[in-house]
Scaffold this motif. Structure first.
Motif, PDB file in Angstrom:
ATOM      1  N   MET A   1       0.856  -1.191   0.000  1.00 27.81           N
ATOM      2  CA  MET A   1       0.000   0.000   0.000  1.00 27.81           C
ATOM      3  C   MET A   1       0.887   1.234   0.000  1.00 27.81           C
ATOM      4  N   SER A   2       0.889   1.996  -1.083  1.00 29.13           N
ATOM      5  CA  SER A   2       1.823   3.101  -1.169  1.00 29.13           C
ATOM      6  C   SER A   2       1.390   4.293  -0.309  1.00 29.13           C
ATOM      7  N   ASP A   3       0.128   4.662  -0.385  1.00 32.27           N
ATOM      8  CA  ASP A   3      -0.310   5.814   0.394  1.00 32.27           C
ATOM      9  C   ASP A   3      -1.593   5.465   1.145  1.00 32.27           C
ATOM     10  N   PRO A   4      -1.433   4.951   2.366  1.00 33.47           N
ATOM     11  CA  PRO A   4      -2.624   4.517   3.095  1.00 33.47           C
ATOM     12  C   PRO A   4      -3.658   5.639   3.246  1.00 33.47           C
ATOM     13  N   ALA A   5      -3.155   6.894   3.346  1.00 32.10           N
ATOM     14  CA  ALA A   5      -4.089   8.002   3.595  1.00 32.10           C
ATOM     15  C   ALA A   5      -5.082   8.181   2.453  1.00 32.10           C
ATOM     16  N   ALA A   6      -4.730   7.640   1.262  1.00 33.61           N
ATOM     17  CA  ALA A   6      -5.623   7.805   0.109  1.00 33.61           C
ATOM     18  C   ALA A   6      -6.766   6.788   0.101  1.00 33.61           C
ATOM     19  N   LEU A   7      -6.801   5.923   1.093  1.00 33.72           N
ATOM     20  CA  LEU A   7      -7.795   4.846   1.082  1.00 33.72           C
ATOM     21  C   LEU A   7      -9.203   5.358   1.400  1.00 33.72           C
ATOM     22  N   ARG A   8     -10.161   4.592   0.903  1.00 33.95           N
ATOM     23  CA  ARG A   8     -11.581   4.896   1.150  1.00 33.95           C
ATOM     24  C   ARG A   8     -11.895   4.972   2.653  1.00 33.95           C
ATOM     25  N   LEU A   9     -11.174   4.152   3.437  1.00 37.12           N
ATOM     26  CA  LEU A   9     -11.383   4.121   4.890  1.00 37.12           C
ATOM     27  C   LEU A   9     -11.290   5.517   5.519  1.00 37.12           C
ATOM     28  N   PHE A  10     -10.510   6.380   4.892  1.00 34.22           N
ATOM     29  CA  PHE A  10     -10.286   7.705   5.483  1.00 34.22           C
ATOM     30  C   PHE A  10     -11.103   8.803   4.804  1.00 34.22           C
ATOM     31  N   THR A  11     -12.112   8.391   4.066  1.00 33.73           N
ATOM     32  CA  THR A  11     -12.981   9.383   3.431  1.00 33.73           C
ATOM     33  C   THR A  11     -14.248   9.572   4.272  1.00 33.73           C
ATOM     34  N   PRO A  12     -14.861  10.743   4.186  1.00 32.04           N
ATOM     35  CA  PRO A  12     -16.038  11.022   5.016  1.00 32.04           C
ATOM     36  C   PRO A  12     -17.286  10.267   4.581  1.00 32.04           C
ATOM     37  N   LEU A  13     -18.243  10.215   5.461  1.00 32.41           N
ATOM     38  CA  LEU A  13     -19.523   9.551   5.168  1.00 32.41           C
ATOM     39  C   LEU A  13     -20.601  10.212   6.037  1.00 32.41           C
ATOM     40  N   GLU A  14     -21.806  10.296   5.495  1.00 35.93           N
ATOM     41  CA  GLU A  14     -22.919  10.764   6.325  1.00 35.93           C
ATOM     42  C   GLU A  14     -23.766   9.579   6.731  1.00 35.93           C
ATOM     43  N   LEU A  15     -24.126   9.499   8.003  1.00 40.10           N
ATOM     44  CA  LEU A  15     -25.096   8.482   8.404  1.00 40.10           C
ATOM     45  C   LEU A  15     -26.444   8.872   7.810  1.00 40.10           C
ATOM     46  N   ARG A  16     -27.345   7.892   7.695  1.00 37.90           N
ATOM     47  CA  ARG A  16     -28.631   8.254   7.101  1.00 37.90           C
ATOM     48  C   ARG A  16     -29.352   9.218   8.059  1.00 37.90           C
ATOM     49  N   GLY A  17     -29.788  10.316   7.500  1.00 37.12           N
ATOM     50  CA  GLY A  17     -30.403  11.331   8.342  1.00 37.12           C
ATOM     51  C   GLY A  17     -29.470  12.494   8.600  1.00 37.12           C
ATOM     52  N   GLY A  18     -28.185  12.343   8.219  1.00 35.86           N
ATOM     53  CA  GLY A  18     -27.333  13.526   8.170  1.00 35.86           C
ATOM     54  C   GLY A  18     -26.175  13.655   9.131  1.00 35.86           C
ATOM     55  N   ILE A  19     -25.970  12.739  10.093  1.00 33.21           N
ATOM     56  CA  ILE A  19     -24.808  12.920  10.978  1.00 33.21           C
ATOM     57  C   ILE A  19     -23.531  12.716  10.156  1.00 33.21           C
ATOM     58  N   PRO A  20     -22.683  13.764  10.073  1.00 36.16           N
ATOM     59  CA  PRO A  20     -21.494  13.655   9.233  1.00 36.16           C
ATOM     60  C   PRO A  20     -20.327  13.012   9.980  1.00 36.16           C
ATOM     61  N   LEU A  21     -19.679  12.048   9.351  1.00 29.69           N
ATOM     62  CA  LEU A  21     -18.515  11.393   9.963  1.00 29.69           C
ATOM     63  C   LEU A  21     -17.273  11.748   9.153  1.00 29.69           C
ATOM     64  N   ALA A  22     -16.180  12.044   9.837  1.00 32.30           N
ATOM     65  CA  ALA A  22     -14.955  12.477   9.153  1.00 32.30           C
ATOM     66  C   ALA A  22     -14.285  11.330   8.395  1.00 32.30           C
ATOM     67  N   ASN A  23     -14.524  10.104   8.832  1.00 32.98           N
ATOM     68  CA  ASN A  23     -13.938   8.941   8.143  1.00 32.98           C
ATOM     69  C   ASN A  23     -14.806   7.719   8.456  1.00 32.98           C
ATOM     70  N   ARG A  24     -14.431   6.586   7.860  1.00 30.33           N
ATOM     71  CA  ARG A  24     -15.261   5.374   7.994  1.00 30.33           C
ATOM     72  C   ARG A  24     -14.791   4.448   9.117  1.00 30.33           C
ATOM     73  N   VAL A  25     -13.936   4.973   9.978  1.00 31.37           N
ATOM     74  CA  VAL A  25     -13.446   4.157  11.095  1.00 31.37           C
ATOM     75  C   VAL A  25     -14.381   4.354  12.288  1.00 31.37           C
ATOM     76  N   VAL A  26     -14.922   3.241  12.778  1.00 29.66           N
ATOM     77  CA  VAL A  26     -15.788   3.282  13.964  1.00 29.66           C
ATOM     78  C   VAL A  26     -15.013   2.683  15.126  1.00 29.66           C
ATOM     79  N   MET A  27     -15.088   3.328  16.277  1.00 31.18           N
ATOM     80  CA  MET A  27     -14.561   2.682  17.478  1.00 31.18           C
ATOM     81  C   MET A  27     -15.677   1.777  17.986  1.00 31.18           C
ATOM     82  N   ALA A  28     -15.430   0.472  17.964  1.00 33.50           N
ATOM     83  CA  ALA A  28     -16.460  -0.505  18.347  1.00 33.50           C
ATOM     84  C   ALA A  28     -16.786  -0.370  19.837  1.00 33.50           C
ATOM     85  N   PRO A  29     -18.008  -0.704  20.216  1.00 29.34           N
ATOM     86  CA  PRO A  29     -18.369  -0.645  21.637  1.00 29.34           C
ATOM     87  C   PRO A  29     -17.527  -1.619  22.447  1.00 29.34           C
ATOM     88  N   MET A  30     -16.970  -1.135  23.553  1.00 30.00           N
ATOM     89  CA  MET A  30     -16.172  -2.028  24.401  1.00 30.00           C
ATOM     90  C   MET A  30     -16.414  -1.754  25.875  1.00 30.00           C
TER      91      MET A  30
END
Ligand SMILES: Cc1cc2nc3c(=O)[nH]c(=O)nc-3n(C[C@H](O)[C@H](O)[C@H](O)COP(=O)(O)O)c2cc1C
Length: 370
Positions: free
Chosen positions: A1-30
């Protein structure tokens, strides 16, 4: 992987209904078992712990009890008293100050409890004793595991009360500043117990067929969505985790049936726990189920279990997942997102710090020194 930062994992996403997330990484419940006992107030270090991890696109808190009846394990926090709500407000604001997003995982353990942990004793869809034990901390300092006690079958009035407890805890979470809640429908707890034919042997409107086994979940989702809005409601499920002899071959079909109305209702996201955290092997995801779920649920889908950057990217590229949750890697790497984006090696945490204790093994993991 030459440039990990370019991966989809680090792109933003909106939850349905509009909550904006800066990237696709979720901290799982622990669950980290550091709340006060018996008050169930989140640890004084919880705000710092979650704020340290605020670069995750979304944080899901440790499972949080909606009532004293629904509590199965010592030192787990609740969200049903004013004091608990005040402590959670500090957590939410600390995460928001760091630009993060956080939802509270809401929990009723059902049969996975003993009389020492659950006020009034365990309850379940049907009378039964879970072949399992729960973690208990006693006032004299003793800690250990205790066998689950027999659970009493819930009557319809109890079910209405518990639906109300989920709703009230969700209202408190949002009032405390949380972006929303994640209903804990996974890992063998009460919602999951209703969904499975193995643990739900009712013959009334809440059991018998797939539709009826989904009724409790549906009533909880409706009540919570009605109170805080569907855009603030997520749901975690785990069709393949048949914890404590609860394997039900019909479970995926039951969940797909639920996915239809969850989609219509427009909840914010679905979260799939793919295998038990006690399995250290790489569980192969059930691709057939993932595809069927994608066909029926049009909102974001998060997946969890043993992901690393490469497997996460593969899951996102497949189009069958939109978010990837990381659990254990977040324990020792508060800056997990930055480390993954720069290809920095990850630290690991000893299992002995997972549950119980104070700041050690909780808030004292350093960020990587670049
Ligand atoms: C210490 C610990 C506590 C956990 N507590 C919860 C919990 O409260 N709620 C939940 O849904 N899953 C819980 N899980 C499961 C994780 O959310 C996650 O699904 C699992 O660890 C697999 O992801 P991983 O391989 O990235 O760790 C826990 C896992 C661990 C290791």
């Amino acid at each position: 992987m030459s440039d990990p930062a370019a991966l989809r994992l680090f792109t933003p996403l909106e939850l349905r209904g509009g909550i904006p997330l800066a990237n696709r990484v979720v901290m799982a419940p622990m669950t980290r078992a550091r709340a006060s006992e018996p008050e169930g107030i989140p640890s004084p270090e919880a705000a710092a712990y979650y704020a340290q991890r605020a670069s995750a696109g979304l944080i899901v808190t440790e499972a949080t009890n909606i009532s004293l009846e629904g509590k199965g394990y010592s030192q787990t926090p609740g969200c049903h008293t004013d004091e608990q709500e005040r402590a959670w407000a500090e957590v939410a604001s600390a995460v928001h100050e760091r630009g993060g997003r956080i939802v509270m995982q809401l929990w009723h353990v059902g049969r996975l409890a003993c009389r020492e942990t659950s006020r009034g004793g365990p309850v379940a869809p049907s009378r039964q004793t879970a072949p399992a034990s729960v973690w208990v901390a006693r006032p004299d300092g003793w800690t250990g595991t205790v066998q689950c006690d027999e659970a009493r079958a819930l009557d319809v009035a109890d079910i209405r009360r518990i639906v109300g407890d989920f709703r009230d805890a969700a209202v408190r979470a949002v009032r405390a500043g949380f972006d929303g809640v994640e209903l804990h429908g996974a890992n063998g707890y009460l919602i999951d117990q209703f969904l499975r034919a193995t643990t739900n042997r009712r013959t009334d409107a809440y059991g018998g067929g797939r539709e009826s086994r989904g009724r409790f979940l549906r009533e909880v989702v409706e009540a919570v969505a009605d109170a805080i809005g569907e855009a603030r409601v997520g749901l975690r499920v785990s069709p393949r985790i048949g914890y404590a002899d609860a394997d039900d071959p019909e479970m995926t079909g039951t969940l797909l049936r639920c996915a239809d109305w969850l989609d219509e209702m427009g909840i914010a996201y679905l979260h799939l726990a793919e295998a038990d955290a006690s399995f250290d092997d790489l569980a192969r995801p059930d691709m057939e189920f993932r595809k069927a779920l994608r066909d029926r649920f049009t909102g974001p889908i998060a997946v969890a279990h043993q992901y690393d950057v490469a497997r996460a990217e593969e899951a996102l590229e497949s189009g069958l997942a939109d978010l990837v949750a990381f659990g254990r890697p977040f324990i020792a790497n508060p800056d997990l997102v930055e480390r993954m984006a720069t290809g920095t090696p990850l630290a690991s945490a000893d299992r002995s710090v997972w549950y119980g204790g104070g700041a050690a093994g909780y808030t004292d993991f350093p960020v990587h020194d670049a």
